[in-house]
Scaffold this motif. Sequence first.
Motif, mmCIF file in Angstrom:
data_model
loop_
_atom_site.group_PDB
_atom_site.id
_atom_site.type_symbol
_atom_site.label_atom_id
_atom_site.label_comp_id
_atom_site.label_asym_id
_atom_site.label_seq_id
_atom_site.Cartn_x
_atom_site.Cartn_y
_atom_site.Cartn_z
ATOM 1 N N ASN A 33 0.814 -1.221 0.000
ATOM 2 C CA ASN A 33 0.000 0.000 0.000
ATOM 3 C C ASN A 33 0.848 1.271 0.000
ATOM 4 N N GLY A 34 2.132 1.155 -0.352
ATOM 5 C CA GLY A 34 2.976 2.352 -0.397
ATOM 6 C C GLY A 34 4.355 1.992 -0.910
ATOM 7 N N THR A 52 1.560 -9.862 -4.308
ATOM 8 C CA THR A 52 1.196 -8.628 -3.612
ATOM 9 C C THR A 52 -0.321 -8.478 -3.471
ATOM 10 N N LEU A 53 -0.696 -7.825 -2.390
ATOM 11 C CA LEU A 53 -2.079 -7.394 -2.188
ATOM 12 C C LEU A 53 -2.017 -5.884 -2.422
ATOM 13 N N ASP A 54 -2.525 -5.438 -3.564
ATOM 14 C CA ASP A 54 -2.278 -4.057 -3.991
ATOM 15 C C ASP A 54 -3.361 -3.091 -3.541
ATOM 16 N N TYR A 55 -2.907 -1.913 -3.188
ATOM 17 C CA TYR A 55 -3.812 -0.826 -2.811
ATOM 18 C C TYR A 55 -3.382 0.441 -3.523
ATOM 19 N N ALA A 85 -5.164 2.248 3.564
ATOM 20 C CA ALA A 85 -4.685 1.307 4.578
ATOM 21 C C ALA A 85 -4.976 -0.120 4.130
ATOM 22 N N VAL A 86 -4.169 -1.057 4.605
ATOM 23 C CA VAL A 86 -4.422 -2.475 4.372
ATOM 24 C C VAL A 86 -5.605 -2.878 5.253
ATOM 25 N N LYS A 87 -6.549 -3.647 4.717
ATOM 26 C CA LYS A 87 -7.727 -4.045 5.491
ATOM 27 C C LYS A 87 -7.671 -5.538 5.818
ATOM 28 N N ALA A 88 -8.026 -5.848 7.057
ATOM 29 C CA ALA A 88 -7.967 -7.233 7.527
ATOM 30 C C ALA A 88 -8.806 -8.160 6.647
ATOM 31 N N LEU A 148 3.575 -7.097 6.338
ATOM 32 C CA LEU A 148 2.798 -5.858 6.450
ATOM 33 C C LEU A 148 3.716 -4.708 6.843
ATOM 34 N N THR A 149 3.497 -3.545 6.257
ATOM 35 C CA THR A 149 4.178 -2.339 6.702
ATOM 36 C C THR A 149 3.178 -1.569 7.560
#
Length: 359
Positions: free
Chosen positions: A81-82, A101-104, A109-112, A130-131
């Motif tokens: 996410n960044g 990757t789980l892209d945003y 924000a990353v969501k659970a 996770l960052t």
Amino acid sequence: MPKLFIPGPTEVYPELLAAQTHPMIGHRGKGYATLHEGIEKKLQQVMFTKNRVFIGTCSATGMIEAALRNAVKNKVLVCANGFFAKKWATVAKQCGIPAVTLDYELGKAVKAADVEKRLQEDSTIDAVMLTHSETSTGVLSPLKEIAAVVKKFPNVVLLVDTVSSFAAAEIRVDEWGIDLILFGMQKALALPPGLAFASVSPEIMQRSANQPEGRKGHYFDFMIWEKDAVKFNTSITPAVSLLFALDKQLDNILREGMENRWQKHLKMQQMAQDWAAAHGLTYFSEEGYHSPGVSVINNDKGWNIGEINKKLEAEYNMVIANGYKDLKEKCFRIGHMGDHQPEDIAELLGDLDKIIASL
Ligand SMILES: *Cc1c(COP(=O)(O)O)cnc(C)c1O
């Protein structure tokens, strides 16, 4: 030197700079083991963990590489996410570790729930990276919730970059069930750069022991580290001078209390937020997920951030940060991590007001 209101390195108190001038000691002597043992115990206290805490002589990026090499068996899911978060997928690949990757969009924000869905869809993933606080966008992802979701998958470990959140945002390693967190010294710990730390769960150590030949390399092999860590030592020559400064700072932080430190950072974040709102400026980070360590504020008024920063330095001896990489001039960053106090932030914001009024 200008006072640093950038998101790392942060301002270091003179007494901590001075602590580094302690006479040199041999790292195989008793004095070193006592210092190392004391530091590990204090790190465990501030991290709220009983796990082993490794002290690595490297920057935080080195500890990221160590985490990936030791803890990923099959494939890592990198929450991207960044700019920092995305980089960890590259690091994994450069180490020969499969990564997806789980892209945003930047600023989110990353969501659970997204992490849970992805883990349900792909059972070959056995680690999540996770960052926690994405320093480039000022986003704090909900670590406690994400950790709870990862716990539902017994074959998956959670590795967390807490470089710009540790000692600024609430983190409870054991209670939240986090396998590994890592951070350096030069952000919210308000120390010079040069050392990195990681708490490692028994599961991580188990994985490290079973990695195939070549996966871990030499410098970052947790099994090699552990052989010496049980004797409160390190296999290589540690950055002893930095440890003297760290020891003193951990005493300061324990005296202050972690809860108080978290509160103080929230307060400074709120001050920056109120200031931005008063100027009609929005935050780059998603509403509800602002990092307590750094505010990333949109340049909605089209100010010349480079010029403002030059004036801030020339007239008030302080600096803030421009937007990170592609975000330069699109936003600016006010670092309120480390040993800054609310009074320092009030002074900075007051001086920024004077500069803006003169534009
Ligand atoms: C600064 C930073 C890093 C990089 O740390 P180094 O000590 O320069 O390796 C990694 N992650 C985040 C979130 C950071 O803010």
